[in-house]
Scaffold this active site. Structure first.
Site, PDB file in Angstrom:
ATOM      1  N   GLN A 153       0.815  -1.209   0.000  1.00 21.57           N
ATOM      2  CA  GLN A 153       0.000   0.000   0.000  1.00 21.57           C
ATOM      3  C   GLN A 153       0.852   1.264   0.000  1.00 21.57           C
ATOM      4  OE1 GLN A 153      -1.549  -1.070   4.071  1.00 21.57           O
ATOM      5  NE2 GLN A 153      -1.363   1.142   4.383  1.00 21.57           N
TER       6      GLN A 153
ATOM      7  N   CYS B  38      -5.069   0.430   3.689  1.00 22.42           N
ATOM      8  CA  CYS B  38      -5.096  -0.982   4.086  1.00 22.42           C
ATOM      9  C   CYS B  38      -6.493  -1.573   3.952  1.00 22.42           C
ATOM     10  CB  CYS B  38      -4.593  -1.120   5.518  1.00 22.42           C
ATOM     11  SG  CYS B  38      -5.453  -0.055   6.702  1.00 22.42           S
TER      12      CYS B  38
ATOM     13  N   HIS C 103      -5.436  -0.732  11.590  1.00 21.32           N
ATOM     14  CA  HIS C 103      -4.945  -1.385  10.380  1.00 21.32           C
ATOM     15  C   HIS C 103      -5.941  -2.442   9.933  1.00 21.32           C
ATOM     16  CE1 HIS C 103      -1.981  -2.349   7.416  1.00 21.32           C
ATOM     17  NE2 HIS C 103      -1.601  -3.496   7.940  1.00 21.32           N
TER      18      HIS C 103
ATOM     19  N   ASN D 114      -0.583  -9.302   4.976  1.00 26.67           N
ATOM     20  CA  ASN D 114      -0.467  -7.864   5.176  1.00 26.67           C
ATOM     21  C   ASN D 114      -0.368  -7.165   3.817  1.00 26.67           C
ATOM     22  OD1 ASN D 114      -0.209  -5.442   6.534  1.00 26.67           O
ATOM     23  ND2 ASN D 114       1.442  -6.146   7.862  1.00 26.67           N
TER      24      ASN D 114
END
Length: 326
Positions: free
Chosen positions: A128, A134, A268, A288
């Site tokens: 990102q 996110c 997040h 992630n």
């Protein structure tokens, strides 16, 4: 050998070791800047190097403890202080989406290990960058998993998080948002591929073309806040978006992360892809959106708390959701 000679030799040894350590640290610093394309002014250079050196010392100290469940390592955040890193994390808007709770019950005993990647439901890891998008990445990834589940003979697509950043007015672009809002947006509008609407790591004017939309969902469901429901959701629906507290994730390299705060601050959005057991320690597996140089090739494993209703495991069980098909 007299005592004075011994002190001189000892001083020389320590001096040479310190010089060697300093040289190795300088090499690491140069390599770090080149790897992540970092450039600083003369004044910034001194400050950043000190922060980097302090973090490397903390990493080495942590890794020297054989009782730790996870290893730390140098990554794209090592030149930042913990406080500076936390400022890069996203914010979840105050207006939480409407709760649409799923009914999830296990009809059979759940396995000790399960991973959506084994079924081809997870696309490659992405980055990102400096945009707090996110929520767009994890929701796009959950939509990709659902698409693959519905079209098993096709390749898993890469959907466009940039379209979400630019066009999803329920959320705040690079300032953060809720995956549930993304699922609502895609329900009404559809989503394009990454190739047609590439990522720019910043907010832009919306350029969505309805003719290029390749997929729509039919809304979303929230996951009850317990371990069993999360597992059933993964097995029945594919990878799920979850909100977490990533405040202390910045130096994670490998292993089972057990450094979660008990005072959860959701900052997040990530993709939950599975769970497992290693050396009698239960964990969640998370994709992630910080690139493949972070963690275990872009993934992090989080220790599961023994209390199935606890949010101590970085909040993984707090705000899970998944898209539902048309």
């Amino acid at each position: 050998m007299n005592f004075n000679c011994f002190l001189v030799i000892l001083f020389v040894v320590f001096f040479l070791k310190a010089s060697c350590d300093s040289f190795e640290l300088q090499k690491e610093w140069v390599s770090h800047k080149e790897k992540y394309n970092l450039q600083f002014t003369i004044n910034e250079e001194a400050v950043r190097f000190k922060v980097f050196a302090d973090n490397v010392n903390k990493i080495n100290e942590h890794n020297s403890d054989p009782n730790q469940l996870y290893k730390k390592g140098i990554n794209k955040f090592t030149h930042l202080t913990r406080e500076e890193f936390q400022l890069t994390l996203a914010k979840f808007p105050e207006n939480k989406p409407k709760l649409r709770m799923a009914n999830l019950e296990a009809n059979e005993e759940l396995p000790d290990n399960y991973d959506c990647r084994d079924e081809g439901l997870v696309s490659k890891v992405k980055d990102q960058e400096s945009c707090g998008s996110c929520f767009a990445f994890c929701s796009a990834a959950a939509l990709e998993g659902m698409y693959k589940k519905l079209h098993p003979k096709e390749d898993i697509p890469d959907f466009s998080p940039q379209q979400i950043v630019d066009c999803d007015k329920y959320d705040s672009g690079c300032e953060g948002g809720w995956p549930q809002n993304v699922y609502t947006y895609v329900y009404f509008n559809g989503i394009e591929t990454w190739e047609n609407y590439p990522y720019a790591a910043k907010g832009q004017e919306c350029a969505f073309d309805t003719e290029k939309a390749v997929f729509k969902n039919a809304g979303y469901r929230d996951i009850p806040q317990n371990r069993e429901s999360l597992k059933v959701a993964l097995m029945e629906n594919g990878p799920c978006s979850v909100a977490v507290d990533a405040s202390d994730w910045y130096s994670y390299r490998s292993g089972i992360f057990d450094g979660c705060s008990k005072n959860i601050r959701y900052n997040h959005g990530v993709l939950l892809v599975g769970w497992g057991v290693e050396n009698d320690q239960k964990f969640w597996t998370i994709k992630n959106s910080w690139g493949t140089t972070y963690g275990e090739e872009g993934y992090i494993r989080i220790l599961q708390n023994d209390d199935p209703k606890s949010e101590d495991n970085c909040g993984v069980q707090g705000y899970g959701s998944f898209p539902i098909p048309e």
